[in-house]
Design an enzyme around this catalytic site. Structure first.
Site, PDB file in Angstrom:
ATOM      1  N   ASP A  19     -81.562 -59.191  21.198  1.00 21.70           N
ATOM      2  CA  ASP A  19     -82.275 -58.864  22.436  1.00 21.70           C
ATOM      3  C   ASP A  19     -81.463 -59.195  23.689  1.00 21.70           C
ATOM      4  OD1 ASP A  19     -82.962 -61.582  21.318  1.00 21.70           O
ATOM      5  OD2 ASP A  19     -83.717 -61.816  23.352  1.00 21.70           O
ATOM      6  N   ASP A  44     -71.552 -73.972  13.028  1.00 21.36           N
ATOM      7  CA  ASP A  44     -70.723 -73.542  11.896  1.00 21.36           C
ATOM      8  C   ASP A  44     -70.122 -74.724  11.145  1.00 21.36           C
ATOM      9  OD1 ASP A  44     -69.424 -70.435  13.311  1.00 21.36           O
ATOM     10  OD2 ASP A  44     -71.361 -71.006  12.465  1.00 21.36           O
ATOM     11  N   ARG A  67     -65.669 -64.047   2.921  1.00 23.02           N
ATOM     12  CA  ARG A  67     -65.855 -63.320   4.184  1.00 23.02           C
ATOM     13  C   ARG A  67     -65.128 -64.035   5.319  1.00 23.02           C
ATOM     14  NH1 ARG A  67     -71.394 -63.215   6.045  1.00 23.02           N
ATOM     15  NH2 ARG A  67     -70.247 -62.582   7.905  1.00 23.02           N
ATOM     16  N   CYS A  99     -79.704 -62.174   8.402  1.00 22.06           N
ATOM     17  CA  CYS A  99     -78.836 -62.532   7.276  1.00 22.06           C
ATOM     18  C   CYS A  99     -79.376 -63.856   6.738  1.00 22.06           C
ATOM     19  CB  CYS A  99     -77.396 -62.651   7.729  1.00 22.06           C
ATOM     20  SG  CYS A  99     -77.173 -63.895   8.988  1.00 22.06           S
ATOM     21  N   ARG A 147     -71.812 -58.952  10.387  1.00 20.01           N
ATOM     22  CA  ARG A 147     -72.467 -59.138  11.685  1.00 20.01           C
ATOM     23  C   ARG A 147     -71.498 -58.777  12.810  1.00 20.01           C
ATOM     24  NH1 ARG A 147     -77.320 -59.338  12.818  1.00 20.01           N
ATOM     25  NH2 ARG A 147     -76.811 -60.521  14.667  1.00 20.01           N
ATOM     26  N   LYS A 178     -61.604 -66.208  12.323  1.00 18.96           N
ATOM     27  CA  LYS A 178     -62.399 -64.992  12.060  1.00 18.96           C
ATOM     28  C   LYS A 178     -63.145 -64.577  13.318  1.00 18.96           C
ATOM     29  CE  LYS A 178     -66.629 -65.407  10.055  1.00 18.96           C
ATOM     30  NZ  LYS A 178     -67.761 -64.774  10.750  1.00 18.96           N
ATOM     31  N   ASN A 179     -63.836 -65.538  13.951  1.00 17.29           N
ATOM     32  CA  ASN A 179     -64.725 -65.187  15.059  1.00 17.29           C
ATOM     33  C   ASN A 179     -63.974 -64.836  16.334  1.00 17.29           C
ATOM     34  OD1 ASN A 179     -66.756 -65.533  13.260  1.00 17.29           O
ATOM     35  ND2 ASN A 179     -67.399 -67.525  14.038  1.00 17.29           N
ATOM     36  N   ARG A 223     -81.286 -63.477  13.582  1.00 21.46           N
ATOM     37  CA  ARG A 223     -80.144 -63.073  14.435  1.00 21.46           C
ATOM     38  C   ARG A 223     -80.451 -61.805  15.220  1.00 21.46           C
ATOM     39  NH1 ARG A 223     -74.669 -64.170  11.290  1.00 21.46           N
ATOM     40  NH2 ARG A 223     -73.903 -64.494  13.399  1.00 21.46           N
ATOM     41  N   PRO A 224     -81.476 -61.881  16.073  1.00 20.89           N
ATOM     42  CA  PRO A 224     -81.812 -60.716  16.923  1.00 20.89           C
ATOM     43  C   PRO A 224     -80.678 -60.418  17.900  1.00 20.89           C
ATOM     44  CG  PRO A 224     -82.951 -62.680  17.662  1.00 20.89           C
ATOM     45  CD  PRO A 224     -82.269 -63.057  16.376  1.00 20.89           C
TER      46      PRO A 224
HETATM   47  C1  EPZ Z   1     -71.414 -66.222  16.557  1.00 19.56           C
HETATM   48  O1  EPZ Z   1     -72.571 -65.565  16.076  1.00 19.56           O
HETATM   49  C2  EPZ Z   1     -70.566 -66.494  15.338  1.00 19.56           C
HETATM   50  N1  EPZ Z   1     -70.194 -65.234  14.711  1.00 19.56           N
HETATM   51  C3  EPZ Z   1     -71.349 -67.370  14.364  1.00 19.56           C
HETATM   52  O2  EPZ Z   1     -70.497 -67.661  13.263  1.00 19.56           O
HETATM   53  C4  EPZ Z   1     -71.733 -68.670  15.053  1.00 19.56           C
HETATM   54  O3  EPZ Z   1     -72.515 -69.446  14.180  1.00 19.56           O
HETATM   55  C5  EPZ Z   1     -72.514 -68.361  16.336  1.00 19.56           C
HETATM   56  O4  EPZ Z   1     -71.748 -67.467  17.179  1.00 19.56           O
HETATM   57  C6  EPZ Z   1     -72.848 -69.616  17.130  1.00 19.56           C
HETATM   58  O5  EPZ Z   1     -71.681 -70.279  17.487  1.00 19.56           O
HETATM   59  C7  EPZ Z   1     -69.195 -64.503  15.246  1.00 19.56           C
HETATM   60  O6  EPZ Z   1     -68.603 -64.858  16.257  1.00 19.56           O
HETATM   61  C8  EPZ Z   1     -68.848 -63.210  14.533  1.00 19.56           C
HETATM   62  P1  EPZ Z   1     -75.196 -66.391  18.949  1.00 19.56           P
HETATM   63  P2  EPZ Z   1     -73.608 -64.899  17.128  1.00 19.56           P
HETATM   64  O7  EPZ Z   1     -75.474 -65.066  19.539  1.00 19.56           O
HETATM   65  O8  EPZ Z   1     -72.856 -64.335  18.275  1.00 19.56           O
HETATM   66  C9  EPZ Z   1     -79.900 -66.366  19.099  1.00 19.56           C
HETATM   67  C10 EPZ Z   1     -69.874 -67.676  11.000  1.00 19.56           C
HETATM   68  O9  EPZ Z   1     -70.242 -68.189   9.951  1.00 19.56           O
HETATM   69  N2  EPZ Z   1     -79.761 -65.043  19.725  1.00 19.56           N
HETATM   70  O10 EPZ Z   1     -74.485 -67.413  19.748  1.00 19.56           O
HETATM   71  O11 EPZ Z   1     -74.505 -64.017  16.374  1.00 19.56           O
HETATM   72  C11 EPZ Z   1     -79.527 -66.331  17.626  1.00 19.56           C
HETATM   73  O12 EPZ Z   1     -80.621 -65.910  16.853  1.00 19.56           O
HETATM   74  C12 EPZ Z   1     -70.881 -67.136  11.981  1.00 19.56           C
HETATM   75  O13 EPZ Z   1     -68.671 -67.544  11.343  1.00 19.56           O
HETATM   76  C13 EPZ Z   1     -80.904 -64.379  20.167  1.00 19.56           C
HETATM   77  O14 EPZ Z   1     -82.012 -64.880  20.037  1.00 19.56           O
HETATM   78  O15 EPZ Z   1     -74.390 -66.198  17.590  1.00 19.56           O
HETATM   79  C14 EPZ Z   1     -79.169 -67.756  17.363  1.00 19.56           C
HETATM   80  O16 EPZ Z   1     -80.350 -68.505  17.199  1.00 19.56           O
HETATM   81  C15 EPZ Z   1     -72.289 -67.506  11.588  1.00 19.56           C
HETATM   82  N3  EPZ Z   1     -80.756 -63.149  20.730  1.00 19.56           N
HETATM   83  C16 EPZ Z   1     -78.504 -68.214  18.661  1.00 19.56           C
HETATM   84  O17 EPZ Z   1     -78.938 -67.267  19.661  1.00 19.56           O
HETATM   85  C17 EPZ Z   1     -79.531 -62.562  20.890  1.00 19.56           C
HETATM   86  O18 EPZ Z   1     -79.458 -61.437  21.441  1.00 19.56           O
HETATM   87  C18 EPZ Z   1     -76.987 -68.246  18.605  1.00 19.56           C
HETATM   88  O19 EPZ Z   1     -76.568 -66.950  18.363  1.00 19.56           O
HETATM   89  C19 EPZ Z   1     -78.396 -63.247  20.435  1.00 19.56           C
HETATM   90  C20 EPZ Z   1     -78.526 -64.490  19.852  1.00 19.56           C
END
Ligand code: EPZ
Length: 414
Positions: free
Chosen positions: A122, A301, A394, A114, A90, A21-22, A119-120
């Site tokens: 920034d 995950d 999903r 969610c 997302r 998916k990702n 999940r900001p």
């Molecule tokens: C991706 O989400 C995946 N989703 C997530 O899978 C996965 O858990 C995650 O990466 C971590 O491996 C997809 O690829 C569609 P991150 P993503 O940005 O990109 C913080 C699933 O079930 N953060 O690496 O949203 C955030 O809050 C999903 O398949 C900021 O603070 O993850 C989190 O604490 C769930 N600011 C951490 O970083 C930002 O701008 C990791 O988030 C971005 C992220």
């Protein structure tokens, strides 16, 4: 919709993994970078991917699916993402960088938090500003305007989505960009490989420092979505839950090394280039200490799968620390405790004492948590009900049907 699970049945046999998916969501986001045709093979038939295709279609792309092959072509007719579609998943955020790169503007409703956390975005937006993009946010979402210009940018955290958006924003930018502290998850690497195949001038594939010299245009290509490492881990967890003998095929074992390293001291695990065979004879006395972190460390995950394995381990203690998402432990802990588990959560930390679980009615509130509850239900003797299957759908294609091929007694409630 619910799953009805009669647990305690040993799973055996072979099961193939489908596309991730990702990975599919990131590659679909990149299709905005060109109007030429893409052919994505091994593209999973799951709700999030279908909603991403609907979103691209609503913005002007021509999308056609034939089984697990998806064709995407044409250009956007609008850079304003429909609120009703963009907020369904997302993954819609992954059109941000490519749309700005190709069309110099986008209005994107942010799906907001969610179940697993706030999940900001920034880092995504700060990175785009570093590329010279004008970013404005309001209660409905984010608006970006401007032509990306090459720049140096260090991600404060190796965010998967921010890395993917910034890679796409840089490939058509004027000049050279240097992105440091990039995520290196297999899905990010697949996107980098896709961009290079499209004609991007990108160095550092698979590393945390990526150097990109912008080009004038990119071409459409054919590309295979990589196997879903989380689905592979889910099937292996089902084998452990039922002390089974299962071979997971069409996967890439190197993509789930941290998970396999956690299992292999306790079970017979052998692997080839594209398959993993596991035989579980007895539950271990706990799994020690596990902390989630960016790749190649233990993936968040797979945390809910691990929480379930720890819950029904044979006594002993496991500690699990969830460092990525602030709300990804408590809910499943509460649900597992309804099944007789002994999970104590304090902030981002869970202490689990292995117990014999009993069946219960439990509720999923997010995709991976739901899969973890199904694993626990497969272990517990008796009839369990797992509600919230819409969350599971999903990210999983026909989970109940696939588990039934291994001998599980799991059906959808009507
Ligand atoms: C991706 O989400 C995946 N989703 C997530 O899978 C996965 O858990 C995650 O990466 C971590 O491996 C997809 O690829 C569609 P991150 P993503 O940005 O990109 C913080 C699933 O079930 N953060 O690496 O949203 C955030 O809050 C999903 O398949 C900021 O603070 O993850 C989190 O604490 C769930 N600011 C951490 O970083 C930002 O701008 C990791 O988030 C971005 C992220």
């Amino acid at each position: 919709m619910d799953y009805i699970v009669n647990g305690g049945r040993r799973l055996t046999g072979e099961i193939a993994v489908y596309g991730a998916k990702n990975c599919a969501l990131a590659l679909l986001g990149a299709t905005v970078l060109t109007e030429q045709e893409f052919v994505l093979r091994n593209c999973p038939q799951i709700v999030d991917v279908e909603n991403m295709l609907k979103l691209l279609g609503a913005m002007g792309k021509k999308t056609v699916r034939f089984n697990d092959v998806v064709r995407v072509s044409g250009g956007l007719t609008t850079t304003s993402a429909p609120y009703s579609l963009a907020t369904l998943l997302r993954g819609s955020a992954l059109i941000l960088g490519s749309t700005v790169a190709k069309y110099r503007e986008i209005d994107l409703p942010l799906p907001g938090g969610c179940a697993i956390g706030a999940r900001p975005m920034d880092i995504h937006l700060d990175g785009l500003e570093a590329l010279g993009i004008e970013v404005s946010c309001n209660e409905r979402g984010v608006s970006c305007r401007g032509e990306p210009k090459g720049a140096r940018y260090n991600l404060r955290f190796a965010s998967v989505g921010a890395t993917e958006n910034l890679l796409c924003a840089c490939v058509l930018a004027k000049g050279q960009s240097v992105l440091t502290n990039c995520a290196t998850e297999p899905e990010v690497v697949a996107l980098e490989q896709l961009l290079v195949k499209m004609g991007a001038n990108l160095q550092g594939v698979g590393t945390s420092t990526v150097v990109i010299d912008g080009v004038e245009s990119l071409r459409g290509v054919e590309f295979d979505v990589i196997p879903d490492r989380i689905v592979a881990a889910t099937y292996l967890s089902a084998a452990v839950a039922t002390l089974g003998d299962v071979t997971v095929t069409n996967c890439n074992p190197t993509h789930l090394k941290a998970f396999l390293d956690t299992l292999s001291p306790h079970f017979f695990v052998e692997q080839t280039e594209s398959a993993i065979h596991i035989v579980a004879e007895r539950q271990p006395q706990g799994y020690g200490s596990i902390t989630t972190a960016p790749y190649p460390l233990f993936p968040t995950d797979m945390q809910s799968l691990m929480l379930s394995l720890a819950a029904f381990s044979n006594g002993g203690s496991t500690t699990i620390c969830e460092k990525l998402f602030e709300n990804r432990l408590k809910h499943n802990a509460d649900e597992l405790n309804k099944m007789g588990a002994s999970v104590t959560v304090d902030g981002d930390y869970a202490v689990v004492s292995g117990k014999k679980l009993h069946s219960a009615c439990v509720a999923s509130h997010d995709l991976r948590g739901g899969a973890g509850l199904v694993i626990a239900a497969l272990n517990a003797d008796g009839r369990s009900v797992v509600s919230g299957v819409e969350h599971i759908n999903r990210g999983y294609s026909r989970l109940a049907e696939n588990l039934r091929t291994l001998g599980a007694d799991i059906v959808n409630s009507d």
